[in-house]
Design a protein around this motif. Sequence first.
Motif, short mmCIF file in Angstrom:
data_model
loop_
_atom_site.label_atom_id
_atom_site.label_comp_id
_atom_site.label_asym_id
_atom_site.label_seq_id
_atom_site.Cartn_x
_atom_site.Cartn_y
_atom_site.Cartn_z
N LEU A 127 0.79 -1.23 0.08
CA LEU A 127 0.03 0.14 -0.05
C LEU A 127 0.75 1.28 -0.22
CD1 LEU A 127 -2.94 -0.62 2.64
CD2 LEU A 127 -2.74 -0.80 -0.03
N LYS A 128 1.88 1.20 0.77
CA LYS A 128 2.91 2.40 0.70
C LYS A 128 3.45 2.52 -0.61
CE LYS A 128 6.54 4.33 3.75
NZ LYS A 128 7.36 4.10 4.87
N ASN A 129 3.97 1.72 -1.45
CA ASN A 129 4.34 1.62 -2.67
C ASN A 129 3.36 2.07 -3.38
OD1 ASN A 129 6.82 0.80 -1.54
ND2 ASN A 129 6.77 -1.39 -2.27
N LEU A 130 2.27 1.61 -3.34
CA LEU A 130 1.09 1.99 -4.25
C LEU A 130 0.77 3.37 -4.25
CD1 LEU A 130 -1.05 0.82 -6.28
CD2 LEU A 130 -2.54 0.43 -4.39
N LEU A 131 0.71 3.91 -2.88
CA LEU A 131 0.52 5.38 -3.12
C LEU A 131 1.51 6.32 -3.59
CD1 LEU A 131 -1.06 7.42 -1.56
CD2 LEU A 131 0.23 7.19 0.69
N LYS A 132 2.75 5.73 -3.58
CA LYS A 132 3.71 6.58 -4.55
C LYS A 132 3.49 6.39 -5.97
CE LYS A 132 7.98 8.46 -4.84
NZ LYS A 132 7.93 8.54 -6.11
N VAL A 133 2.88 5.20 -6.41
CA VAL A 133 2.74 4.95 -7.64
C VAL A 133 1.68 6.03 -8.13
CG1 VAL A 133 1.61 3.42 -9.29
CG2 VAL A 133 3.32 2.61 -7.78
N MET A 134 0.61 6.21 -7.27
CA MET A 134 -0.60 6.91 -7.45
C MET A 134 -0.15 8.57 -7.52
SD MET A 134 -3.45 5.33 -4.98
CE MET A 134 -4.64 6.57 -5.24
N GLN A 135 0.70 8.76 -6.45
CA GLN A 135 1.26 10.22 -6.66
C GLN A 135 2.12 10.59 -7.97
OE1 GLN A 135 3.45 10.08 -3.01
NE2 GLN A 135 1.73 10.63 -1.88
N ASP A 136 2.88 9.63 -8.36
CA ASP A 136 3.56 9.70 -9.51
C ASP A 136 2.66 9.90 -10.78
OD1 ASP A 136 5.96 9.59 -7.93
OD2 ASP A 136 6.53 7.64 -8.41
N HIS A 137 1.74 9.16 -10.77
CA HIS A 137 0.74 8.97 -12.07
C HIS A 137 -0.34 9.70 -11.72
CE1 HIS A 137 2.83 5.81 -14.66
NE2 HIS A 137 3.09 5.56 -13.42
#
Length: 276
Positions: A99-109
């Motif tokens: 989830l922590k990594n996914l949040l970073k993906v969401m922010q980047d995209h």
Amino acid sequence: MDAGFVRYALAEILSSAVPALCVRGAHNWFSHQGFPSSASFDVPTQDQPTLQADSMARLVRCCLTVGLRSEEHSLLRELWLGASIADPPTLQHVFLPYLKNLLKVMQDHRIPLTTQSYQWQFQHVITLFIIRYIGKEPTPLFVDLTCPPLGCASPTNPYGCPTCLELDAFLVDPHRKTADVTGGIDAPEHVAAQVHGTDYLQMTVTSHSAEHMTCTIRLTKEMTKPEKPDARHDLWKVRVVKANDLIQDICGDNEWKILLGDKYDECMGLKGVRAG
């Protein structure tokens, strides 16, 4: 290289990688048997969950980067199902870091935190983590409210009067704190005489009918017993603190309010595991 071919090749890779990453069930991440490809990669056992979480988020990033919308939705669904069958260690060591990594993906995209398909990931994983990692709050230790009988029973009248029979049934009951006993018009004086000298009973006349020659007396046990230490509840509180630290490590409370949406109060208030 043709962009269409790249998309097709990535879609094929995802179709085989997703089941291997997501459909695992309960297993021990810290045994060498828990990671099927450990023989192929020189990865320390303690780092395998981190690698797994990173791989899951990178698959989502690949879908977003290349524009594989259908595969993105299928992947998110598979990850959602994977969490459904995950045991507490897997939720803690794989899905929370995911989830922590996914949040970073969401922010980047630049994916809004209100995007439902992503909100479902956070809602589902956090709900399961709270239920399976913290567990149900232990019920409070039983408080014994037993008191000695004080009624007017005697060798010649072993049951005593009907009012005292009700009184004694209440006093010896370890569960009841309050009871109403009934009697005649003189019952208050009679009961008061029986309980005289006790410091743990409170007596109140709640109804009095001169016409029907009856009255009702409410008795309350005012007992103060020292609280016994409850190791079960202490351990549960330790898990609550640890779980909160792990959840807050993913993002701040403002982000959680958006990501969890209408599940925020249920999750953060621990409604699914609170006793009662």
